[in-house]
Scaffold this motif. Structure first.
Motif, PDB file in Angstrom:
ATOM      1  N   LEU A 230     -12.577 -21.440   6.025  1.00  0.00           N
ATOM      2  CA  LEU A 230     -13.373 -22.279   6.911  1.00  0.00           C
ATOM      3  C   LEU A 230     -13.377 -21.729   8.336  1.00  0.00           C
ATOM      4  N   VAL A 231     -12.210 -21.352   8.837  1.00  0.00           N
ATOM      5  CA  VAL A 231     -12.136 -20.786  10.185  1.00  0.00           C
ATOM      6  C   VAL A 231     -12.846 -19.437  10.223  1.00  0.00           C
ATOM      7  N   TRP A 232     -12.751 -18.663   9.164  1.00  0.00           N
ATOM      8  CA  TRP A 232     -13.478 -17.389   9.092  1.00  0.00           C
ATOM      9  C   TRP A 232     -14.983 -17.645   9.239  1.00  0.00           C
ATOM     10  N   LEU A 233     -15.479 -18.661   8.549  1.00  0.00           N
ATOM     11  CA  LEU A 233     -16.906 -18.960   8.583  1.00  0.00           C
ATOM     12  C   LEU A 233     -17.357 -19.399   9.968  1.00  0.00           C
ATOM     13  N   GLY A 238     -17.296 -14.844  11.324  1.00  0.00           N
ATOM     14  CA  GLY A 238     -18.507 -15.346  10.675  1.00  0.00           C
ATOM     15  C   GLY A 238     -19.632 -15.652  11.633  1.00  0.00           C
ATOM     16  N   THR A 239     -19.910 -16.939  11.819  1.00  0.00           N
ATOM     17  CA  THR A 239     -21.071 -17.355  12.617  1.00  0.00           C
ATOM     18  C   THR A 239     -20.772 -17.486  14.100  1.00  0.00           C
ATOM     19  N   ALA A 240     -19.505 -17.477  14.497  1.00  0.00           N
ATOM     20  CA  ALA A 240     -19.105 -17.701  15.890  1.00  0.00           C
ATOM     21  C   ALA A 240     -19.639 -19.028  16.407  1.00  0.00           C
ATOM     22  N   ALA A 241     -19.651 -20.027  15.514  1.00  0.00           N
ATOM     23  CA  ALA A 241     -20.148 -21.349  15.899  1.00  0.00           C
ATOM     24  C   ALA A 241     -19.181 -22.067  16.830  1.00  0.00           C
ATOM     25  N   ILE A 242     -17.906 -21.713  16.774  1.00  0.00           N
ATOM     26  CA  ILE A 242     -16.914 -22.293  17.677  1.00  0.00           C
ATOM     27  C   ILE A 242     -16.411 -21.205  18.615  1.00  0.00           C
ATOM     28  N   GLY A 243     -15.917 -21.608  19.765  1.00  0.00           N
ATOM     29  CA  GLY A 243     -15.425 -20.654  20.741  1.00  0.00           C
ATOM     30  C   GLY A 243     -14.109 -20.032  20.332  1.00  0.00           C
ATOM     31  N   LEU A 244     -13.724 -18.996  21.051  1.00  0.00           N
ATOM     32  CA  LEU A 244     -12.487 -18.300  20.728  1.00  0.00           C
ATOM     33  C   LEU A 244     -11.279 -19.212  20.892  1.00  0.00           C
ATOM     34  N   THR A 245     -11.274 -20.031  21.920  1.00  0.00           N
ATOM     35  CA  THR A 245     -10.148 -20.941  22.139  1.00  0.00           C
ATOM     36  C   THR A 245     -10.009 -21.928  20.987  1.00  0.00           C
ATOM     37  N   GLN A 246     -11.137 -22.520  20.555  1.00  0.00           N
ATOM     38  CA  GLN A 246     -11.084 -23.470  19.446  1.00  0.00           C
ATOM     39  C   GLN A 246     -10.621 -22.797  18.159  1.00  0.00           C
ATOM     40  N   GLU A 247     -11.067 -21.581  17.939  1.00  0.00           N
ATOM     41  CA  GLU A 247     -10.657 -20.854  16.737  1.00  0.00           C
ATOM     42  C   GLU A 247      -9.156 -20.590  16.736  1.00  0.00           C
ATOM     43  N   VAL A 248      -8.643 -20.070  17.846  1.00  0.00           N
ATOM     44  CA  VAL A 248      -7.218 -19.755  17.926  1.00  0.00           C
ATOM     45  C   VAL A 248      -6.386 -21.028  17.816  1.00  0.00           C
ATOM     46  N   ALA A 249      -6.852 -22.116  18.420  1.00  0.00           N
ATOM     47  CA  ALA A 249      -6.116 -23.388  18.347  1.00  0.00           C
ATOM     48  C   ALA A 249      -6.046 -23.888  16.908  1.00  0.00           C
ATOM     49  N   MET A 250      -7.168 -23.842  16.185  1.00  0.00           N
ATOM     50  CA  MET A 250      -7.186 -24.305  14.798  1.00  0.00           C
ATOM     51  C   MET A 250      -6.233 -23.488  13.932  1.00  0.00           C
ATOM     52  N   VAL A 251      -6.269 -22.171  14.079  1.00  0.00           N
ATOM     53  CA  VAL A 251      -5.412 -21.324  13.253  1.00  0.00           C
ATOM     54  C   VAL A 251      -3.944 -21.530  13.618  1.00  0.00           C
ATOM     55  N   THR A 252      -3.653 -21.641  14.923  1.00  0.00           N
ATOM     56  CA  THR A 252      -2.266 -21.795  15.357  1.00  0.00           C
ATOM     57  C   THR A 252      -1.655 -23.073  14.807  1.00  0.00           C
ATOM     58  N   PHE A 253      -2.327 -24.192  14.990  1.00  0.00           N
ATOM     59  CA  PHE A 253      -1.788 -25.457  14.487  1.00  0.00           C
ATOM     60  C   PHE A 253      -1.762 -25.486  12.963  1.00  0.00           C
ATOM     61  N   GLY A 254      -2.760 -24.863  12.337  1.00  0.00           N
ATOM     62  CA  GLY A 254      -2.737 -24.772  10.882  1.00  0.00           C
ATOM     63  C   GLY A 254      -1.551 -23.974  10.380  1.00  0.00           C
ATOM     64  N   ASP A 255      -1.237 -22.865  11.055  1.00  0.00           N
ATOM     65  CA  ASP A 255      -0.089 -22.055  10.649  1.00  0.00           C
ATOM     66  C   ASP A 255       1.230 -22.783  10.898  1.00  0.00           C
ATOM     67  N   ILE A 256       1.311 -23.507  12.005  1.00  0.00           N
ATOM     68  CA  ILE A 256       2.541 -24.250  12.290  1.00  0.00           C
ATOM     69  C   ILE A 256       2.800 -25.292  11.204  1.00  0.00           C
ATOM     70  N   VAL A 257       1.747 -25.992  10.790  1.00  0.00           N
ATOM     71  CA  VAL A 257       1.909 -26.995   9.744  1.00  0.00           C
ATOM     72  C   VAL A 257       2.235 -26.343   8.406  1.00  0.00           C
ATOM     73  N   SER A 258       1.511 -25.267   8.077  1.00  0.00           N
ATOM     74  CA  SER A 258       1.685 -24.657   6.760  1.00  0.00           C
ATOM     75  C   SER A 258       3.013 -23.908   6.631  1.00  0.00           C
ATOM     76  N   VAL A 259       3.474 -23.281   7.699  1.00  0.00           N
ATOM     77  CA  VAL A 259       4.727 -22.523   7.624  1.00  0.00           C
ATOM     78  C   VAL A 259       5.926 -23.402   7.976  1.00  0.00           C
ATOM     79  N   LEU A 260       5.904 -23.986   9.179  1.00  0.00           N
ATOM     80  CA  LEU A 260       7.055 -24.770   9.623  1.00  0.00           C
ATOM     81  C   LEU A 260       7.116 -26.130   8.939  1.00  0.00           C
ATOM     82  N   GLY A 261       5.970 -26.811   8.840  1.00  0.00           N
ATOM     83  CA  GLY A 261       5.959 -28.105   8.164  1.00  0.00           C
ATOM     84  C   GLY A 261       6.352 -27.972   6.710  1.00  0.00           C
ATOM     85  N   PHE A 262       5.750 -27.014   6.022  1.00  0.00           N
ATOM     86  CA  PHE A 262       6.081 -26.769   4.622  1.00  0.00           C
ATOM     87  C   PHE A 262       7.552 -26.382   4.483  1.00  0.00           C
TER      88      PHE A 262
END
Length: 294
Positions: A230-233, A238-262
């Motif tokens: 989804l973030v790739w798209l 992909g489409t660059a529909a979201i800004g670089l800051t929003q992209e990095v924020a989504m991936v960072t929080f997603g990784d924190i949840v998936s790695v540290l939360g898990f």
């Protein structure tokens, strides 16, 4: 008699030259297009006009990457301590520590600008984080390995689950290198392997009647797996529909949840999730001690 014609001819001449003087006004659209291209760039070049990282990161991007590096580093220390204080080391504790350590290295690499590419071959300039793919190439399969240990997968199912995940990430990486129609084909391949992962995980949820803790870990894995395509798209690849800051924020929080939360939820509930294996290990140790006494 020819004087009036000569005067009229001289007066009309400036009017004929007027269009030539107004011609430069037609170059304005090109200037506007250039300004639009500059505004579409996710980063601002330095004084020399060359984009370099991390110097040309937006401040928000720099902060999110630093947050990810610190969070992963702290998580790796916690997982290492949990592994060291156990009387007997376990595969799951070692795997979870390596997962967080790999995430910390990836985020520190991105924060320092290592493995970051300013891609100008696409329709608009994009920022591609190669280190992100290297991090996911370790963290996501190790998460799948932890989940396979929880569900007690056989070797064939474990190889399939981890292999699907590696192929999904590899295809997304190749898509990030490509432009035009080729990158969308790579994204489609990545999405196809994501679906295969989801099928395997959902089948386990429906057929094995797992515990509530196992279900929570499975849901975290499913969300994390879906987040990457989804973030790739929507992001730079992909489409660059979201800004670089929003992209990095989504991936960072997603990784924190998936790695540290898990990882935290798994290791703090390890005995409840892997109780049978723990009792088996204790019985094996007791039998070994009895044999040594004889």
């Amino acid at each position: 008699q020819h004087m009036p014609y000569t005067i009229l001819q001289d007066e009309a001449a400036p009017a004929e030259d007027a269009p030539a003087e107004e011609a430069p006004a037609e170059e304005a659209p090109a200037d506007d297009a250039a300004a639009a291209d500059d505004s579409a760039s996710p980063v601002s070049p330095g004084a020399d006009g060359v984009v370099t990282f991390p110097d040309d990161y937006p401040n928000s991007v720099r902060h999110f990457l630093l947050l990810g590096a610190i969070a992963m580093f702290v998580g790796a220390i916690i997982f290492l301590v949990l592994n060291l204080i156990r009387p007997k080391k376990t595969t799951a504790h070692s795997v979870t520590f390596i997962m967080a350590a790999a995430g910390a290295l990836a985020y520190y690499s991105m924060w320092t600008g290592l493995g970051v590419w300013y891609k100008t071959s696409d329709r608009t300039p994009r920022v591609i984080f190669f280190s992100r793919y290297m991090g996911h190439f370790f963290t996501m399969p190790l998460m799948m390995l932890d989940l396979a240990l929880i569900y007690k997968y056989d070797i064939a199912s474990m190889i399939s689950l981890i292999g699907y995940d590696l192929t999904m990430i590899g295809a997304a990486f190749l898509g990030a290198l490509s432009v035009g129609g080729h990158k969308w084909l790579w994204w489609f391949i990545s999405g196809a392997f994501m679906i295969l992962i989801l099928i395997m995980l959902i089948q386990r949820l429906n057929n094995d009647s797992p515990s509530d803790a196992a279900k929570i870990l499975t849901y975290i894995t499913i969300v994390s797996t879906c987040l990457l395509p989804l973030v790739w798209l929507l992001g730079s690849e992909g489409t660059a529909a979201i800004g670089l800051t929003q992209e990095v924020a989504m991936v960072t929080f997603g990784d924190i949840v998936s790695v540290l939360g898990f990882g935290c939820y798994f290791l703090f509930n390890y005995d409840a999730l892997m109780g049978d294996d723990e009792s088996g290990e204790k019985e094996g140790l007791q039998e070994e001690g009895d044999a040594q006494q004889f």
